[in-house]
Design a protein around this motif. Structure first.
Motif, mmCIF file in Angstrom:
data_model
loop_
_atom_site.group_PDB
_atom_site.id
_atom_site.type_symbol
_atom_site.label_atom_id
_atom_site.label_comp_id
_atom_site.label_asym_id
_atom_site.label_seq_id
_atom_site.Cartn_x
_atom_site.Cartn_y
_atom_site.Cartn_z
ATOM 1 N N SER A 143 3.268 6.757 92.381
ATOM 2 C CA SER A 143 1.880 6.820 91.918
ATOM 3 C C SER A 143 1.785 6.651 90.411
ATOM 4 C CB SER A 143 1.251 8.155 92.335
ATOM 5 O OG SER A 143 1.967 9.248 91.776
ATOM 6 N N VAL A 144 2.725 7.250 89.691
ATOM 7 C CA VAL A 144 2.727 7.128 88.230
ATOM 8 C C VAL A 144 3.034 5.702 87.809
ATOM 9 C CG1 VAL A 144 3.932 7.811 86.106
ATOM 10 C CG2 VAL A 144 3.294 9.540 87.799
ATOM 11 N N LEU A 145 4.055 5.100 88.406
ATOM 12 C CA LEU A 145 4.420 3.752 87.999
ATOM 13 C C LEU A 145 3.337 2.749 88.385
ATOM 14 C CD1 LEU A 145 5.692 1.720 90.480
ATOM 15 C CD2 LEU A 145 7.342 3.586 90.519
ATOM 16 N N ALA A 146 2.652 2.976 89.496
ATOM 17 C CA ALA A 146 1.564 2.082 89.883
ATOM 18 C C ALA A 146 0.454 2.113 88.841
ATOM 19 C CB ALA A 146 1.019 2.474 91.251
ATOM 20 N N ARG A 147 0.125 3.305 88.337
ATOM 21 C CA ARG A 147 -0.898 3.398 87.291
ATOM 22 C C ARG A 147 -0.461 2.680 86.023
ATOM 23 N NH1 ARG A 147 -1.329 8.796 89.163
ATOM 24 N NH2 ARG A 147 -0.121 9.569 87.376
ATOM 25 N N GLN A 148 0.813 2.812 85.662
ATOM 26 C CA GLN A 148 1.314 2.161 84.456
ATOM 27 C C GLN A 148 1.269 0.640 84.585
ATOM 28 O OE1 GLN A 148 5.210 3.943 84.257
ATOM 29 N NE2 GLN A 148 4.520 5.601 82.915
ATOM 30 N N LEU A 149 1.718 0.129 85.716
ATOM 31 C CA LEU A 149 1.705 -1.314 85.911
ATOM 32 C C LEU A 149 0.285 -1.849 86.027
ATOM 33 C CD1 LEU A 149 4.699 -1.828 88.364
ATOM 34 C CD2 LEU A 149 4.632 -2.291 85.924
ATOM 35 N N ARG A 150 -0.587 -1.105 86.691
ATOM 36 C CA ARG A 150 -1.981 -1.542 86.787
ATOM 37 C C ARG A 150 -2.622 -1.627 85.408
ATOM 38 N NH1 ARG A 150 -5.405 -2.293 90.425
ATOM 39 N NH2 ARG A 150 -7.049 -1.464 89.092
ATOM 40 N N ARG A 151 -2.292 -0.677 84.547
ATOM 41 C CA ARG A 151 -2.840 -0.700 83.189
ATOM 42 C C ARG A 151 -2.420 -1.976 82.460
ATOM 43 N NH1 ARG A 151 -0.350 3.507 81.162
ATOM 44 N NH2 ARG A 151 -1.703 4.929 82.325
ATOM 45 N N GLU A 152 -1.154 -2.350 82.630
ATOM 46 C CA GLU A 152 -0.674 -3.592 82.023
ATOM 47 C C GLU A 152 -1.404 -4.804 82.606
ATOM 48 O OE1 GLU A 152 1.457 -4.143 79.647
ATOM 49 O OE2 GLU A 152 2.301 -2.137 79.332
ATOM 50 N N MET A 153 -1.550 -4.824 83.931
ATOM 51 C CA MET A 153 -2.188 -5.953 84.590
ATOM 52 C C MET A 153 -3.642 -6.103 84.155
ATOM 53 S SD MET A 153 -2.736 -6.556 88.695
ATOM 54 C CE MET A 153 -3.997 -5.260 88.786
ATOM 55 N N VAL A 154 -4.371 -5.006 84.143
ATOM 56 C CA VAL A 154 -5.799 -5.071 83.822
ATOM 57 C C VAL A 154 -6.020 -5.345 82.333
ATOM 58 C CG1 VAL A 154 -7.950 -3.745 83.790
ATOM 59 C CG2 VAL A 154 -6.436 -3.634 85.775
ATOM 60 N N THR A 155 -5.121 -4.865 81.495
ATOM 61 C CA THR A 155 -5.208 -5.196 80.074
ATOM 62 C C THR A 155 -5.050 -6.696 79.860
ATOM 63 O OG1 THR A 155 -4.329 -3.039 79.427
ATOM 64 C CG2 THR A 155 -4.188 -4.789 77.804
ATOM 65 N N THR A 156 -4.169 -7.294 80.644
ATOM 66 C CA THR A 156 -3.949 -8.736 80.541
ATOM 67 C C THR A 156 -5.059 -9.521 81.232
ATOM 68 O OG1 THR A 156 -1.565 -8.337 80.553
ATOM 69 C CG2 THR A 156 -2.303 -10.581 81.003
ATOM 70 N N TYR A 157 -5.489 -9.054 82.388
ATOM 71 C CA TYR A 157 -6.514 -9.734 83.184
ATOM 72 C C TYR A 157 -7.618 -8.746 83.550
ATOM 73 C CZ TYR A 157 -2.974 -13.400 83.914
ATOM 74 O OH TYR A 157 -2.033 -14.388 83.745
ATOM 75 N N PRO A 158 -8.611 -8.561 82.701
ATOM 76 C CA PRO A 158 -9.699 -7.628 83.036
ATOM 77 C C PRO A 158 -10.402 -7.965 84.342
ATOM 78 C CG PRO A 158 -9.779 -8.243 80.715
ATOM 79 C CD PRO A 158 -8.763 -9.121 81.345
ATOM 80 N N GLN A 159 -10.380 -9.249 84.726
ATOM 81 C CA GLN A 159 -11.047 -9.655 85.961
ATOM 82 C C GLN A 159 -10.351 -9.116 87.209
ATOM 83 O OE1 GLN A 159 -9.353 -11.500 83.713
ATOM 84 N NE2 GLN A 159 -9.223 -13.648 84.363
ATOM 85 N N LEU A 160 -9.149 -8.537 87.052
ATOM 86 C CA LEU A 160 -8.430 -7.961 88.187
ATOM 87 C C LEU A 160 -8.591 -6.450 88.280
ATOM 88 C CD1 LEU A 160 -5.072 -9.983 88.126
ATOM 89 C CD2 LEU A 160 -7.149 -10.437 89.440
ATOM 90 N N GLU A 161 -9.572 -5.910 87.602
ATOM 91 C CA GLU A 161 -9.756 -4.463 87.594
ATOM 92 C C GLU A 161 -9.969 -3.897 88.995
ATOM 93 O OE1 GLU A 161 -12.410 -1.057 85.285
ATOM 94 O OE2 GLU A 161 -12.947 -3.178 85.114
ATOM 95 N N LYS A 162 -10.606 -4.667 89.872
ATOM 96 C CA LYS A 162 -10.884 -4.181 91.223
ATOM 97 C C LYS A 162 -9.761 -4.511 92.215
ATOM 98 C CE LYS A 162 -15.910 -4.306 90.729
ATOM 99 N NZ LYS A 162 -17.191 -4.857 91.263
ATOM 100 N N LEU A 163 -8.709 -5.151 91.743
ATOM 101 C CA LEU A 163 -7.596 -5.493 92.627
ATOM 102 C C LEU A 163 -6.777 -4.236 92.902
ATOM 103 C CD1 LEU A 163 -6.049 -7.818 94.061
ATOM 104 C CD2 LEU A 163 -4.634 -7.984 91.996
ATOM 105 N N LYS A 164 -6.679 -3.862 94.158
ATOM 106 C CA LYS A 164 -5.993 -2.626 94.525
ATOM 107 C C LYS A 164 -4.490 -2.847 94.687
ATOM 108 C CE LYS A 164 -10.022 -0.808 96.987
ATOM 109 N NZ LYS A 164 -10.559 -0.380 98.307
ATOM 110 N N THR A 165 -3.740 -1.795 94.403
ATOM 111 C CA THR A 165 -2.298 -1.812 94.601
ATOM 112 C C THR A 165 -1.979 -1.324 96.007
ATOM 113 O OG1 THR A 165 -1.872 -1.381 92.262
ATOM 114 C CG2 THR A 165 -0.093 -0.891 93.806
ATOM 115 N N GLU A 166 -1.166 -2.082 96.722
ATOM 116 C CA GLU A 166 -0.789 -1.695 98.077
ATOM 117 C C GLU A 166 0.558 -0.992 98.113
ATOM 118 O OE1 GLU A 166 0.468 -4.434 101.632
ATOM 119 O OE2 GLU A 166 -1.715 -4.196 101.676
#
Length: 426
Positions: free
Chosen positions: A309-332
């Motif tokens: 759960s922690v690493l998913a939040r960290q990676l999502r932060r990187e992804m959304v910082t790079t691509y704000p349009q992916l903010e609603k993309l969920k991690t499976e």
């Protein structure tokens, strides 16, 4: 023991369960470790007609070899200048050629064994997070001049036509590099080893080794393997069986996540089938999988593995910082794994003593380097070449133990800060 619940496990084609070692087994070479380095060594030996036994503590491809980003591209984790400083300019060039050979070896193995499940896809795009086109062009020109190796230079506008992010500037596309499903590749290699007469035992961790005599004895909880040659290829999960190996690397955790099935949303950000990596010290790397339906995203390193759960939040932060349009993309799915790093940031490949070989410290070097290392050790065992000696300058130096891990983490944070400052100083 099963695989961690990852994307690669879910999309596994062959899930053969191999029996643990029982009683005494004799062979010409015993290989400890069922990852990419160990299996490549075993494959090449079996192709030459040797009797080979592979011992794997968990399942084939359980570690980083089967759960990585799937990138197959030349080069090493440290730069050419650093390699030349340690080994000399001529050796640095030969080593880089070996890394190119590793790419070709993996591609040829996929073709020769018809590993359709590896799903190889050509193209890797390396992008800058700061404005640095002149240096990038110079690097491409150097590779073309020294190695006859082509990289396509992309201006910022061209990069942003396929990666819709304000973070990126110039890039280099490598048309010879490719990406694939690493676990399906490994499982197919294991099948070929067995077809050639090799024996593979899962759930057979080595607990004791007697390596001083002409006959090498490796013991598991279920039996012994007796062989003329012993190969240790255990990576980030190396235990205390051989003390010099355990002391010579740092176990570093890396992280990967896979998104939900959302092809339309992903296409708003990424419109290339190339694998992508940025230029930061431990930057993001990602690729589209399942025919564009999901995004596999990796990055970050730590000296201690975090919870999913922690690493998913960290990676999502990187992804959304790079691509704000992916903010609603969920991690499976999200997972972590241990890689082995040496303090000199190069692979450790060589002979501990007559008849005893090691392959480790492949963290950050990619599939190509790990595979070519297995080929080199097989060549040495068969008396075909001594090319493994190119790695002699990068020996089994003590990694520093707990203090080394602390220094590695502090160094990573320092490099992150430098990257942050460089990006904002543009």
């Amino acid at each position: 023991m099963t695989y961690p619940d990852t994307y690669y496990r879910r999309t596994l084609v062959d899930n053969t369960i191999r029996p643990p070692l029982r009683d005494v087994s004799e062979c010409e070479t015993v290989v400890v470790g069922g990852g990419l380095a160990g299996l490549t060594t075993a494959l090449q030996l079996a192709r030459a007609g040797q009797q080979v036994v592979v011992l794997e503590a968990q399942r084939i491809g359980f570690g980083a070899s089967g759960r990585n980003g799937g990138f197959v591209n030349p080069g090493f984790a440290t730069g050419t200048d650093s390699i030349a400083a340690m080994a000399g300019v001529d050796a640095a060039q030969k080593l880089h050629r070996l890394s190119i050979e590793g790419v070709d070896f993996v591609r040829k193995t996929i073709r020769d064994l018809d590993i359709k499940a590896a799903e190889p896809r050509s193209g890797m795009l390396s992008v800058l997070r700061h404005d640095g086109g002149a240096a990038l062009k110079a690097y491409a020109e150097q590779l073309a001049r020294d190695f006859n190796y082509r990289l396509d230079y992309l201006e910022r506008e061209k990069v942003r036509t396929v990666l819709h992010s304000e973070r990126y500037h110039q890039g280099l596309r490598d048309p010879n590099a490719f990406h694939m499903h690493p676990l399906n590749y490994l499982r197919a290699v294991a099948v070929e080893i067995e077809r050639l007469g090799g024996r593979i035992h899962e759930r057979s961790g080595a607990v004791e080794a007697n390596l001083d005599g002409a006959e090498k004895i490796v013991r598991t909880d279920g039996g012994d393997v007796r062989a003329r040659q012993a190969v240790f290829a255990t990576g980030g999960y190396t235990g205390p069986l051989v003390g010099r190996l355990k002391r010579a690397f740092l176990p570093i955790a890396t992280y990967v996540m896979v998104s939900e099935d959302a092809p339309d949303l992903i296409a708003e950000a990424i419109t290339t089938t190339d694998a992508v990596g940025d230029n930061r010290r431990a930057g993001d790397y990602y690729r589209i999988v399942e025919d564009g339906r999901r995004l596999l995203w990796g990055g970050r390193i730590t000296t201690r593995a975090a919870s999913p759960s922690v690493l998913a939040r960290q990676l999502r932060r990187e992804m959304v910082t790079t691509y704000p349009q992916l903010e609603k993309l969920k991690t499976e799915l999200a997972w972590s794994g241990l890689m082995s790093y040496a303090r000199h940031l190069m692979p450790q490949i060589g002979a501990l003593q007559p008849g005893v070989w090691y392959l480790t410290a492949f963290g950050g070097h990619g599939i190509n380097t790990t595979a070519i290392a297995g080929k080199l050790i097989a060549e040495a065992i068969l008396g075909e070449s001594d090319r493994y000696r190119l790695f002699a300058p990068f020996g089994l130096a003590w990694a520093g133990g707990p203090a080394g891990l602390a220094v590695a983490q502090l160094t990573y944070w320092k490099l992150q800060a430098q990257d942050w400052w460089r990006e904002r100083a543009r």
